[in-house]
Structure formats: C-alpha cells, structure tokens
Motif scaffolding. Structure first.
Motif, PDB file in Angstrom:
ATOM      1  N   UNK A  94       2.624  12.906 -11.396  1.00 47.81           N
ATOM      2  CA  UNK A  94       3.308  12.634 -12.663  1.00 47.81           C
ATOM      3  C   UNK A  94       4.571  13.500 -12.706  1.00 47.81           C
ATOM      4  N   UNK A  95       5.688  12.901 -13.130  1.00 50.06           N
ATOM      5  CA  UNK A  95       6.985  13.572 -13.143  1.00 50.06           C
ATOM      6  C   UNK A  95       7.616  13.264 -14.491  1.00 50.06           C
ATOM      7  N   UNK A  96       7.703  14.278 -15.358  1.00 48.84           N
ATOM      8  CA  UNK A  96       8.113  13.993 -16.720  1.00 48.84           C
ATOM      9  C   UNK A  96       9.064  15.026 -17.300  1.00 48.84           C
ATOM     10  N   UNK A  97       9.896  14.557 -18.190  1.00 49.25           N
ATOM     11  CA  UNK A  97      10.763  15.447 -18.957  1.00 49.25           C
ATOM     12  C   UNK A  97      10.178  15.716 -20.331  1.00 49.25           C
ATOM     13  N   UNK A  98       8.998  15.161 -20.589  1.00 47.33           N
ATOM     14  CA  UNK A  98       8.344  15.297 -21.897  1.00 47.33           C
ATOM     15  C   UNK A  98       6.961  15.905 -21.715  1.00 47.33           C
ATOM     16  N   UNK A 121       0.860  -1.181   0.000  1.00 47.49           N
ATOM     17  CA  UNK A 121       0.000   0.000   0.000  1.00 47.49           C
ATOM     18  C   UNK A 121       0.893   1.227   0.000  1.00 47.49           C
ATOM     19  N   UNK A 122       0.734   2.058  -1.010  1.00 48.15           N
ATOM     20  CA  UNK A 122       1.510   3.292  -1.105  1.00 48.15           C
ATOM     21  C   UNK A 122       0.589   4.480  -0.893  1.00 48.15           C
ATOM     22  N   UNK A 123       1.118   5.495  -0.216  1.00 41.43           N
ATOM     23  CA  UNK A 123       0.386   6.742  -0.049  1.00 41.43           C
ATOM     24  C   UNK A 123       0.507   7.588  -1.301  1.00 41.43           C
ATOM     25  N   UNK A 124       1.747   7.654  -1.833  1.00 39.03           N
ATOM     26  CA  UNK A 124       2.047   8.507  -2.985  1.00 39.03           C
ATOM     27  C   UNK A 124       2.946   7.735  -3.949  1.00 39.03           C
ATOM     28  N   UNK A 125       2.692   7.929  -5.238  1.00 37.99           N
ATOM     29  CA  UNK A 125       3.543   7.373  -6.281  1.00 37.99           C
ATOM     30  C   UNK A 125       4.000   8.520  -7.171  1.00 37.99           C
ATOM     31  N   UNK A 162      -4.548  12.107 -11.705  1.00 35.57           N
ATOM     32  CA  UNK A 162      -3.256  12.429 -11.091  1.00 35.57           C
ATOM     33  C   UNK A 162      -3.434  13.599 -10.123  1.00 35.57           C
ATOM     34  N   UNK A 163      -2.701  13.575  -9.011  1.00 39.12           N
ATOM     35  CA  UNK A 163      -2.733  14.683  -8.063  1.00 39.12           C
ATOM     36  C   UNK A 163      -2.182  15.940  -8.727  1.00 39.12           C
ATOM     37  N   UNK A 164      -1.054  15.776  -9.410  1.00 38.65           N
ATOM     38  CA  UNK A 164      -0.454  16.904 -10.111  1.00 38.65           C
ATOM     39  C   UNK A 164       0.528  16.385 -11.140  1.00 38.65           C
ATOM     40  N   UNK A 165       1.117  17.317 -11.862  1.00 38.29           N
ATOM     41  CA  UNK A 165       1.974  17.025 -12.998  1.00 38.29           C
ATOM     42  C   UNK A 165       3.175  17.954 -12.870  1.00 38.29           C
ATOM     43  N   UNK A 207       4.376  16.241  -0.712  1.00 34.34           N
ATOM     44  CA  UNK A 207       3.772  16.577   0.587  1.00 34.34           C
ATOM     45  C   UNK A 207       2.268  16.799   0.453  1.00 34.34           C
ATOM     46  N   UNK A 208       1.861  17.571  -0.548  1.00 34.67           N
ATOM     47  CA  UNK A 208       0.443  17.842  -0.759  1.00 34.67           C
ATOM     48  C   UNK A 208      -0.338  16.576  -1.066  1.00 34.67           C
ATOM     49  N   UNK A 209       0.254  15.704  -1.884  1.00 30.19           N
ATOM     50  CA  UNK A 209      -0.398  14.440  -2.223  1.00 30.19           C
ATOM     51  C   UNK A 209      -0.549  13.569  -0.980  1.00 30.19           C
ATOM     52  N   UNK A 210       0.475  13.565  -0.127  1.00 28.72           N
ATOM     53  CA  UNK A 210       0.416  12.763   1.108  1.00 28.72           C
ATOM     54  C   UNK A 210      -0.663  13.312   2.049  1.00 28.72           C
TER      55      UNK A 210
END
Length: 142
Positions: free
Chosen positions: A83-87, A50-54, A101-104, A119-122
């Motif tokens: 989401x964490x992206x270079x594209x 179980x993950x809180x944030x990915x 998604x919580x944010x991008x 932090x906000x997602x958690x």
C-alpha cells in the motif's frame, strides 16, 4: 534473486506519479511495470495477468485501495501488495495489514522506502511460489 523478472503493477489515480514511479523502478530494477489508475482497472489487469507485486494507492475515486485489496486477496492470493498512500493513518495501516497487505508506505517517504518494500514483497512472493511447488512435489511423490 533476479529482480528483472518481477511482474509489477502500479495502481494510482495520479498518472504523473505512476509514470515517475515506473521510470525510476525501470532504472533501479530494469523492469517495465504496468500501470493503471483505478481499483476497477487493477482488478481487470489482475484477471488477465499474473503479478508478483502490486503497489496500490489507498485514496482513489470509485473502488478505493482497501476495497481493491480485499478483492485482490480473493483472486490473486499469492500476489504481494504494498500500500502506497499520501493519506496515512495508524488505523488504515492496521486495516491494510489485516487485509493481507505486505506493507504500508507513506508517499512522503518516497522511493527510498518504497523500493526496499517492493524487493521484500517480491522475495516473499518467490518464497511462497517455491514452498507451494515443494508441497505439490511432495504430494505428487507420496
């Protein structure tokens, strides 16, 4: 809120980036995030933990981040995904948010933008947990 209790998963096809992020987040929050390098591997980990944030990269070989996000929403609906992206693109941002998604965050912005989003997602994850618990208690006591 005690961020040291956060269960965090970092998913990126660049092992070196995962390692650096995990080290920095350990220093910042005192946590040891799990890491993996594909959407398929992420889904397998979520099935076992179980993950809180990915933190989820978009561009990965095989199952990309957006398709992984769709499946995560089905199997772990309360888990928050950043989401964490270079594209990055506006179209992808809207799609990620539409998919839940919580944010991008663009990789160019780095940890200074990613950390507050984690932090906000958690905090949202814990608020949802408290809300579900309160609803369950009200149902039980009725």
């Amino acid at each position: 809120m005690n961020l040291k209790k956060m269960n965090l998963l970092i998913v990126d096809d660049e092992p070196a980036l995962c390692r650096v992020l995990a080290e920095r987040l350990n220093i910042l929050y005192g946590i040891t995030p799990d890491t993996c390098h594909s959407g398929e591997e992420a889904l397998a980990k979520v099935a076992q933990n179980t993950y809180d944030v990915i933190v989820l990269d978009i561009e990965m070989p095989g199952l990309n981040g957006l398709d992984t996000l769709k499946q995560l929403r089905q199997i772990a609906p309360k888990t928050q995904v950043v989401m964490f992206t270079g594209h990055g693109s506006d179209e992808r941002r809207v799609l990620a948010e539409t998919l839940g998604a919580f944010n991008y965050v663009d990789k160019i912005d780095g940890l200074s933008t990613l950390a507050p989003n984690i932090e906000g997602a958690y905090k949202l994850r814990k608020a949802l947990e408290d809300t579900y618990a309160a609803v369950a208690m009200n149902e039980y006591s009725s």
